[in-house]
Design a protein around this motif. Structure first.
Motif, PDB file in Angstrom:
ATOM      1  N   ARG A  73      -1.102  -5.333  -6.517  1.00  0.00           N
ATOM      2  CA  ARG A  73      -0.368  -4.618  -5.586  1.00  0.00           C
ATOM      3  C   ARG A  73       0.607  -5.710  -4.693  1.00  0.00           C
ATOM      4  N   THR A  91      -3.853  -1.591  -8.830  1.00  0.00           N
ATOM      5  CA  THR A  91      -4.834  -2.087  -7.977  1.00  0.00           C
ATOM      6  C   THR A  91      -4.883  -3.534  -8.055  1.00  0.00           C
ATOM      7  N   HIS A 121       0.669  -1.147   0.070  1.00  0.00           N
ATOM      8  CA  HIS A 121       0.022   0.084   0.072  1.00  0.00           C
ATOM      9  C   HIS A 121       0.844   1.084  -0.103  1.00  0.00           C
TER      10      HIS A 121
END
Length: 427
Positions: A414, A410, A387
């Protein structure tokens, strides 16, 4: 008798229909080929990002019927197929084979010793005399001078460096890592060694080696990143790029290569803003417990070859954007901050992060000052979902390390495999 103006059964009509279909297919094929060509990442040039096998190349593999490599031309093709854009240290007579396989050459064999500038100039001229083809001359990227010199040799190396540079070619000198002793360095510490080298030799880049991966999967981050911090700092100060020579075989107590060990060394170098990777070694030395370089002692490809090709092609895919970026900061998050390093408090573009022990290299794209961040999963064992939020918001995008295109960061995108990295930006 009625005259038929149009008859599908006539030979002439069939011919024209076939010709029309052929022309349509040809036009479609050209358009499709152009589309594929436009979407296929181009390879980085050595002047943009150099990828080279560190060490001398076998002189004549054909004489020994050497494994997968039949002759010198096949040896150069093998390097290109593995994702290199530069040869190992080789001889002038191999330049045609280098050029035929889309490589640049690092020439080997210049007798470097203490001498006057005039004599060094003449020696370099004589060394390059056999290169009569202008295209072969263009294929010369650098001339090898010395590996891991003591600082006492810098004045002599400067003389030879100047002689090589006068020919429009770069000299190749590779420095010690910072865990070398003061006696080896010829200086009180590594910083003084770097300062003396840049001041005396006026190099066009800094090349150094560092091997920090050991048996049982141990990665000494202090040793690896602490050294790169010093080299990056000097590189920025002198406004010259740096190249990192990394471990790609097993010997002594150094680790056997894996996808993760190759990836973490390469992606970490990218995160620190490096502009070159050298692999020690590509050909397995026929001594001791050296093993698992991409080419074994008998001339056959090992499992390391495919792992190295994979990471090299990823570098080429990223190079479309990476080679234009300017490094502005490096920090570590989610784990220990290595020697000489910084934590997330130094971040210029990143607001928050999550996902394990990570390395972040922050960059700007000079034409539009767009921020880019290269994130590296430093774990050699565990994959991790990543993230990242940018200061100022915006949709996070990534440069695909396979297509070279910018795509959304996305979902499953990730996830980072052990040692791997991802180049991020924002819309």
């Amino acid at each position: 008798m009625k005259l038929k103006l149009f008859n599908l059964n006539t030979m002439r009509t069939k011919f024209f229909i076939a010709l029309f279909v052929f022309m349509l297919l040809a036009a479609f094929s050209v358009a499709f080929a152009q589309q594929v060509s436009d979407s296929t990442p181009k390879r980085a040039k050595p002047t943009e990002f150099v990828i080279f096998p560190w060490g001398p190349m076998p002189s004549d593999p054909a004489s020994g019927q050497w494994g997968d490599i039949a002759d010198v031309n096949a040896m150069m093709k093998d390097l290109y197929d593995c994702g290199f854009n530069t040869s190992g240290f080789t001889h002038v007579q191999n330049l045609q084979h280098i050029r035929n396989n889309h490589l640049a050459g690092i020439l080997f064999g210049l007798p470097v010793r203490e001498t006057s500038q005039e004599k060094a100039d003449k020696a370099v001229q004589k060394f390059l005399e056999p290169i009569t083809d202008p295209e072969d001359r263009k294929a010369v990227f650098a001339v090898y001078l010395r590996d891991e010199p003591n600082a006492a040799l810098f004045p002599t190396l400067n003389v030879w460096s100047e002689a090589v540079k006068k020919q429009g070619i770069m000299p190749y000198i590779n420095l010690f890592p910072d865990y070398a002793s003061a006696e080896q360095l010829g200086a009180k510490d590594y910083q003084e060694h770097l300062d003396k080298y840049v001041e005396t030799c006026k190099p066009p880049y800094i090349s150094y080696d560092n091997y920090s991966l050991f048996d049982n999967g141990t990665f000494d981050e202090d040793r690896f990143y602490g050294n790169m911090e010093s080299v990056r700092k000097k590189s920025l100060e002198a406004d010259i790029p740096f190249w990192n020579v990394i471990l790609s075989n097993a010997h002594f107590h150094y680790a056997e290569p894996s996808d993760a060990t190759l990836a973490v060394q390469v992606y970490s170098t990218l995160a620190y803003g490096g502009k070159g990777i050298g692999y020690f070694t590509y050909y397995t030395p026929q001594v001791g417990n050296y093993r698992l370089a991409p080419i074994d002692r008998f001339g056959y490809r090992t499992k390391t070859w495919e792992m190295m090709r994979n990471i090299n092609l990823q570098v080429h895919s990223l190079s479309r954007f990476y080679c234009e970026l300017k490094s502005v900061n490096v920090f570590h998050a989610g784990g220990k901050v290595p020697r000489n390093g910084q934590g997330i408090e130094s971040a210029k573009f990143v607001e928050s992060v999550g996902g394990g022990s990570l390395l972040f290299g922050e960059f700007v794209h000079p034409p539009d000052e767009r921020p880019f961040v290269l994130v590296v999963n430093k774990s050699l064992k565990a994959s991790s979902p990543i993230h990242v939020a940018f200061k100022g918001g915006g949709k996070v995008m990534m440069v695909s390390s396979f297509s070279g295109k910018i795509v959304p960061f996305t979902g499953e995108q990730r996830w980072l495999a052990p040692g791997c990295g991802v180049l991020l930006t924002v819309n």
